[in-house]
Design a protein around this motif. Sequence first.
Motif, PDB file in Angstrom:
ATOM      1  N   ALA A  82     -20.707  -5.333  75.482  1.00 21.51           N
ATOM      2  CA  ALA A  82     -21.470  -6.079  74.472  1.00 21.51           C
ATOM      3  C   ALA A  82     -22.804  -5.396  74.199  1.00 21.51           C
ATOM      4  O   ALA A  82     -23.245  -5.289  73.046  1.00 21.51           O
ATOM      5  N   ILE A  83     -23.459  -4.928  75.252  1.00 25.01           N
ATOM      6  CA  ILE A  83     -24.737  -4.221  75.091  1.00 25.01           C
ATOM      7  C   ILE A  83     -24.526  -2.929  74.310  1.00 25.01           C
ATOM      8  O   ILE A  83     -25.331  -2.560  73.455  1.00 25.01           O
ATOM      9  N   LEU A  84     -23.410  -2.256  74.586  1.00 22.79           N
ATOM     10  CA  LEU A  84     -23.092  -1.025  73.850  1.00 22.79           C
ATOM     11  C   LEU A  84     -22.635  -1.319  72.426  1.00 22.79           C
ATOM     12  O   LEU A  84     -22.601  -0.441  71.572  1.00 22.79           O
ATOM     13  N   ASN A  85     -22.273  -2.581  72.176  1.00 22.33           N
ATOM     14  CA  ASN A  85     -21.844  -3.055  70.857  1.00 22.33           C
ATOM     15  C   ASN A  85     -20.551  -2.378  70.398  1.00 22.33           C
ATOM     16  O   ASN A  85     -20.435  -1.921  69.268  1.00 22.33           O
ATOM     17  N   VAL A  86     -19.562  -2.367  71.309  1.00 23.83           N
ATOM     18  CA  VAL A  86     -18.271  -1.758  70.967  1.00 23.83           C
ATOM     19  C   VAL A  86     -17.109  -2.744  71.110  1.00 23.83           C
ATOM     20  O   VAL A  86     -15.948  -2.353  70.927  1.00 23.83           O
ATOM     21  N   LEU A  87     -17.395  -4.000  71.410  1.00 21.77           N
ATOM     22  CA  LEU A  87     -16.320  -4.961  71.655  1.00 21.77           C
ATOM     23  C   LEU A  87     -15.416  -5.151  70.442  1.00 21.77           C
ATOM     24  O   LEU A  87     -14.200  -5.295  70.571  1.00 21.77           O
ATOM     25  N   ASP A  99     -29.120 -12.505  71.484  1.00 24.49           N
ATOM     26  CA  ASP A  99     -29.972 -11.363  71.153  1.00 24.49           C
ATOM     27  C   ASP A  99     -29.828 -10.255  72.188  1.00 24.49           C
ATOM     28  O   ASP A  99     -29.909 -10.506  73.396  1.00 24.49           O
ATOM     29  N   ILE A 100     -29.622  -9.026  71.701  1.00 27.05           N
ATOM     30  CA  ILE A 100     -29.699  -7.824  72.533  1.00 27.05           C
ATOM     31  C   ILE A 100     -30.789  -6.966  71.907  1.00 27.05           C
ATOM     32  O   ILE A 100     -30.580  -6.331  70.863  1.00 27.05           O
ATOM     33  N   LEU A 101     -31.961  -6.970  72.495  1.00 25.47           N
ATOM     34  CA  LEU A 101     -33.131  -6.319  71.923  1.00 25.47           C
ATOM     35  C   LEU A 101     -33.387  -4.992  72.629  1.00 25.47           C
ATOM     36  O   LEU A 101     -33.659  -4.962  73.841  1.00 25.47           O
ATOM     37  N   TYR A 102     -33.316  -3.903  71.875  1.00 27.92           N
ATOM     38  CA  TYR A 102     -33.554  -2.566  72.412  1.00 27.92           C
ATOM     39  C   TYR A 102     -34.903  -2.054  71.924  1.00 27.92           C
ATOM     40  O   TYR A 102     -35.218  -2.126  70.732  1.00 27.92           O
ATOM     41  N   ASN A 103     -35.714  -1.553  72.847  1.00 33.57           N
ATOM     42  CA  ASN A 103     -37.042  -1.044  72.526  1.00 33.57           C
ATOM     43  C   ASN A 103     -36.922   0.377  71.996  1.00 33.57           C
ATOM     44  O   ASN A 103     -36.788   1.334  72.762  1.00 33.57           O
ATOM     45  N   HIS A 104     -36.985   0.501  70.662  1.00 35.19           N
ATOM     46  CA  HIS A 104     -36.856   1.807  70.017  1.00 35.19           C
ATOM     47  C   HIS A 104     -38.223   2.226  69.487  1.00 35.19           C
ATOM     48  O   HIS A 104     -38.725   1.679  68.500  1.00 35.19           O
ATOM     49  N   ASN A 105     -38.843   3.158  70.205  1.00 36.20           N
ATOM     50  CA  ASN A 105     -40.176   3.662  69.830  1.00 36.20           C
ATOM     51  C   ASN A 105     -41.197   2.540  69.691  1.00 36.20           C
ATOM     52  O   ASN A 105     -42.002   2.511  68.753  1.00 36.20           O
ATOM     53  N   PHE A 108     -38.837  -3.588  69.039  1.00 36.19           N
ATOM     54  CA  PHE A 108     -37.590  -4.171  69.517  1.00 36.19           C
ATOM     55  C   PHE A 108     -36.637  -4.420  68.347  1.00 36.19           C
ATOM     56  O   PHE A 108     -36.992  -5.078  67.369  1.00 36.19           O
ATOM     57  N   ILE A 109     -35.427  -3.876  68.487  1.00 41.61           N
ATOM     58  CA  ILE A 109     -34.396  -3.993  67.459  1.00 41.61           C
ATOM     59  C   ILE A 109     -33.227  -4.785  68.032  1.00 41.61           C
ATOM     60  O   ILE A 109     -32.733  -4.466  69.120  1.00 41.61           O
ATOM     61  N   ASN A 110     -32.791  -5.812  67.309  1.00 39.49           N
ATOM     62  CA  ASN A 110     -31.639  -6.603  67.744  1.00 39.49           C
ATOM     63  C   ASN A 110     -30.364  -5.848  67.396  1.00 39.49           C
ATOM     64  O   ASN A 110     -29.975  -5.754  66.223  1.00 39.49           O
ATOM     65  N   ILE A 111     -29.710  -5.308  68.408  1.00 42.77           N
ATOM     66  CA  ILE A 111     -28.532  -4.466  68.205  1.00 42.77           C
ATOM     67  C   ILE A 111     -27.423  -5.213  67.473  1.00 42.77           C
ATOM     68  O   ILE A 111     -26.685  -4.634  66.664  1.00 42.77           O
ATOM     69  N   LEU A 112     -27.300  -6.507  67.719  1.00 44.06           N
ATOM     70  CA  LEU A 112     -26.192  -7.274  67.154  1.00 44.06           C
ATOM     71  C   LEU A 112     -26.346  -7.568  65.663  1.00 44.06           C
ATOM     72  O   LEU A 112     -25.384  -7.969  65.018  1.00 44.06           O
ATOM     73  N   LYS A 113     -27.551  -7.364  65.128  1.00 41.90           N
ATOM     74  CA  LYS A 113     -27.796  -7.745  63.743  1.00 41.90           C
ATOM     75  C   LYS A 113     -28.058  -6.549  62.838  1.00 41.90           C
ATOM     76  O   LYS A 113     -28.712  -6.679  61.799  1.00 41.90           O
ATOM     77  N   GLN A 114     -27.545  -5.385  63.224  1.00 43.23           N
ATOM     78  CA  GLN A 114     -27.756  -4.183  62.430  1.00 43.23           C
ATOM     79  C   GLN A 114     -26.489  -3.800  61.676  1.00 43.23           C
ATOM     80  O   GLN A 114     -25.376  -4.131  62.091  1.00 43.23           O
ATOM     81  N   ASP A 115     -26.669  -3.119  60.542  1.00 42.57           N
ATOM     82  CA  ASP A 115     -25.515  -2.639  59.796  1.00 42.57           C
ATOM     83  C   ASP A 115     -24.920  -1.413  60.491  1.00 42.57           C
ATOM     84  O   ASP A 115     -25.465  -0.913  61.478  1.00 42.57           O
TER      85      ASP A 115
END
Length: 309
Positions: A82-87, A99-105, A108-115
Amino acid sequence: MNILQITLLDAIQIFLNNMKKKNDTILKLNKLNVEFPLFGGILQREINHVHAVKDVSFEVKQGETIGIVGESGSGKSTLGKAILNVLKLTAPDVRVYGDILYNHNGEFINILKQDYKTTLSLRPYIQMIFQDPYSSLNPRMIVKDIIQEPLDIHTNLPKNEKEDKVMWLLDKVGLSKDQALRYPHEFSGGQRQRIGIARSLATEPKIIIADEPVSALDVSIQAQVINLMMDLQDEFNLTILFIAHDLSVVKHISTEVAVMYLGDLVEYNTTKNIFSDPQHDYTKKLLTAIPHPDPKGRDERKKERLGVK
């Protein structure tokens, strides 16, 4: 000020910057849920669902190793995927929310809500080492191409720079350059897992999700792979989510431990506290299952950990 003083100041500054990075939160999970629907009947309608991960929340700091433990079916591997977003690649009907929030530079970006485009751009920063070193490598590709494949997908490096990086990665994981032109079937299980580790490092990730990376290996080889991962973590300041059911391995490699039971996160604490003063009954039972080299007093130790007089 002489050159030696300048060099010393630079070294101190690099050390302080690295310590600051290690204190930064790189990943936040907030009420993460994963549900797999079950279909039945003539029309194949949803009749029920399996709640594989339930309201899981915790934070991970840069440079830490989080051990995720629990028995088979507890949701460990599902959490990692799920964290890798490949399910959705393997189960299109799966429902992942929270929410899976990744600190990018610093943001925080929510991985689950990206195109799809943004998700693909984040893929190099979160990589995975798979459990089975035999099925996770393409048997029709030579080692060089296996390790280079992430570079072909995610970078625009010239061909010669890609090849140089592949050779550098092989050296980092303890394999020789001569082995680059061989196929996976020519390697032992431990060597194959080293190839998998090299592949995961190709895109210079920040987070490595290791899904029981040593469970299929002999005990002597397990120690070599674990020590290799720890050395690479120190060198590249990696954050590792180490999924395992072997608590002795988790104790050796992890800074903090998350205990999962039937999809729930029942306990989360430092490794020292988990092993010396477990709070949840399930954690205590897991600890009693650790093999002990001295069978004398086994029953007494078990009663002590379970709180039975």
